[in-house]
Every structure is written in C-alpha cells, then in structure tokens.
Design an enzyme around this catalytic site. Sequence first.
Site, PDB file in Angstrom:
ATOM      1  N   GLU A  50       7.644   1.449   5.106  1.00 40.97           N
ATOM      2  CA  GLU A  50       7.109   0.433   6.014  1.00 40.97           C
ATOM      3  C   GLU A  50       7.402  -0.935   5.407  1.00 40.97           C
ATOM      4  O   GLU A  50       7.250  -1.136   4.198  1.00 40.97           O
ATOM      5  CB  GLU A  50       5.589   0.623   6.166  1.00 40.97           C
ATOM      6  N   HIS A  72       0.817  -1.211   0.000  1.00 41.87           N
ATOM      7  CA  HIS A  72       0.000   0.000   0.000  1.00 41.87           C
ATOM      8  C   HIS A  72       0.851   1.262   0.000  1.00 41.87           C
ATOM      9  O   HIS A  72       2.042   1.225   0.293  1.00 41.87           O
ATOM     10  CB  HIS A  72      -0.982   0.017   1.184  1.00 41.87           C
ATOM     11  N   HIS A 105       3.853   7.433   3.210  1.00 35.86           N
ATOM     12  CA  HIS A 105       4.823   6.334   3.210  1.00 35.86           C
ATOM     13  C   HIS A 105       4.503   5.299   2.134  1.00 35.86           C
ATOM     14  O   HIS A 105       3.425   5.317   1.541  1.00 35.86           O
ATOM     15  CB  HIS A 105       4.904   5.669   4.595  1.00 35.86           C
TER      16      HIS A 105
END
Lengths: 153, 153
Positions: B144, B8, B95
Amino acid sequence: MKLGRLNHIGVATPSIADSIRYYREVMGATEITEPFDLPEQGVKVCFVSTPGETGVNEALHSALNGTQIELIEPLNSESPIAGFLAKNPAGGQHHLCYEVPDIAAARAWFEGLGKRILGSTRIGAHGTPIFFLHPKDMMGQLTEIMETPKAGH
Amino acid sequence: MKLGRLNHIGVATPSIADSIRYYREVMGATEITEPFDLPEQGVKVCFVSTPGETGVNEALHSALNGTQIELIEPLNSESPIAGFLAKNPAGGQHHLCYEVPDIAAARAWFEGLGKRILGSTRIGAHGTPIFFLHPKDMMGQLTEIMETPKAGH
C-alpha cells in the site's frame, strides 16, 4: 510485558540480490546493509532501513530510524525459509520482530502464558539474543522477540 | 522515488476483538484506536501503536511513534480479506504500507515501471489518498502506498 519497538519485518526472498535491486530501484531505498550468512539459522540476511517518523534517515543507526525490512534468503534446501518459499515462490512477509529490554524475562513471560517457543534463545542478526514464537499461538504471526542492542542498532 | 516511512503493517484477523485482547494481554500494547468500518473496502480496522526508536510512546500521534499494526477484519464474505482468511484462518501479515509525499507522483512512478495498481486511488484508513500494488510485481508483498498526513498521523 510492555510492547516494544517493532525492530524489523522479516521478508523471505528467493534472491537477496534481486530484492536489493527491487528496494533500490523500485522503492527508492538508499540504506541497505551488506548481506551476510547466518549459517546456524540456514539463511543469508541483510537489512533495508526505512526513515523514522520525522523522515530523517541520515545514517543506518541514527536515533530516528524506523522499522527495518530484513531480507532473508535460504542458504540451502534444509533452511527453515525453504518451506516458506516453496509455498510462496515470489517471497513475502515472513515474521515480525519486537524488541524487549530483557530476553530472559520475555521468555518467562511467554512461557507463563503457554505460548510455544521455537527452540532455544540464540544470537540473532543484530548480535543480541532472540527467540521465535509459534504463529499458531500468536494470531497467525511468526513472532521474533529480540533484546534491544545496548548502544543503537 | 525515495523510500518513505513504513506507516503500518496490515494484519488480517478473523476477530478484531480477539486481536485487540491479544495485543493488550500478550504483547503489552497500551495504545489501540477504536475499530471503525471502511464499508467501501469491506473491512473493519483499528491501529495498534508501537514505540519509536527512542522507546517513547506518549501519545498516539506523537512525533516519535513507530510503525503501527493495522488490524483488519472482513465486514462480510465479499470482503477482499475474506479470501486471505480462507487460506490463513488464524489471520496473519497481509500488507506493508509506505508513506509518500505526493500520491499522484507515486502512482505515475509505479505506472512508469509497469507495476500493476489495484484499482483507483482512494481515501484510506488514515484519511489520506492510498492505492495498492499487486504482490506479484512487488517481490511477493501486497504493498500500500499512502500520502503522508499533513499534520501528524
């Protein structure tokens, strides 16, 4: 309009060579295209492929690839990316690009909603027509709309 | 390490309700999860699905979905997202999240490269272990790393 595929995430970089090394050596990318200049847009670009949902990433343009990372380096100080890098010297996320089946219909859709379109429709890095939408009208996201290539990417 | 799927893109927003309306009404998204709180991370989140390479988006967790957009709203002024929104009041890209098969092996990999990891490994929005890497060590990208869910997403 129906939400299209997230074709790529544009990431600005002060050095495409450093970014390619980073994606290969730190992130483990294996499929990265040769960088090429887009002089009318003032940038040098290349694409890092990521695997699709199944984890398959056999060839750059296979049917199962995921969203790509487009690395963007300014060609000169007048480049539209130069201002972004002045504020973010290390580089960073610059835009999101979604595919649409028909670029003219998409342009009419966003115009009808009063969204500011940045310049004319032009040919983008994948060889199909694209345009950009103003981040202030797009919840803070500089958004590229791109016509899906007819045969793969 | 081998580059994993781009699970994502995290997008910060001052209002998840406004962002959901934007993704539905402007971008034409049809699959958006119910927002839920992650109090230990100080955020409320939800996920917008985008279609995968084939354009198929039949179910949220089908095998052919593309990268998701994670919408992130701060729960309070101490939220790690609050500072980002102070600088970017309209919201924006926050992010990138890549999947790995083994979170401990990935953590050891980045530690071995001298990359700064932000805090401990913890359970993320998809219910699997995650950690974040410092953008200054990642070419300007807050990154991440997330362990791939065992059965779909």
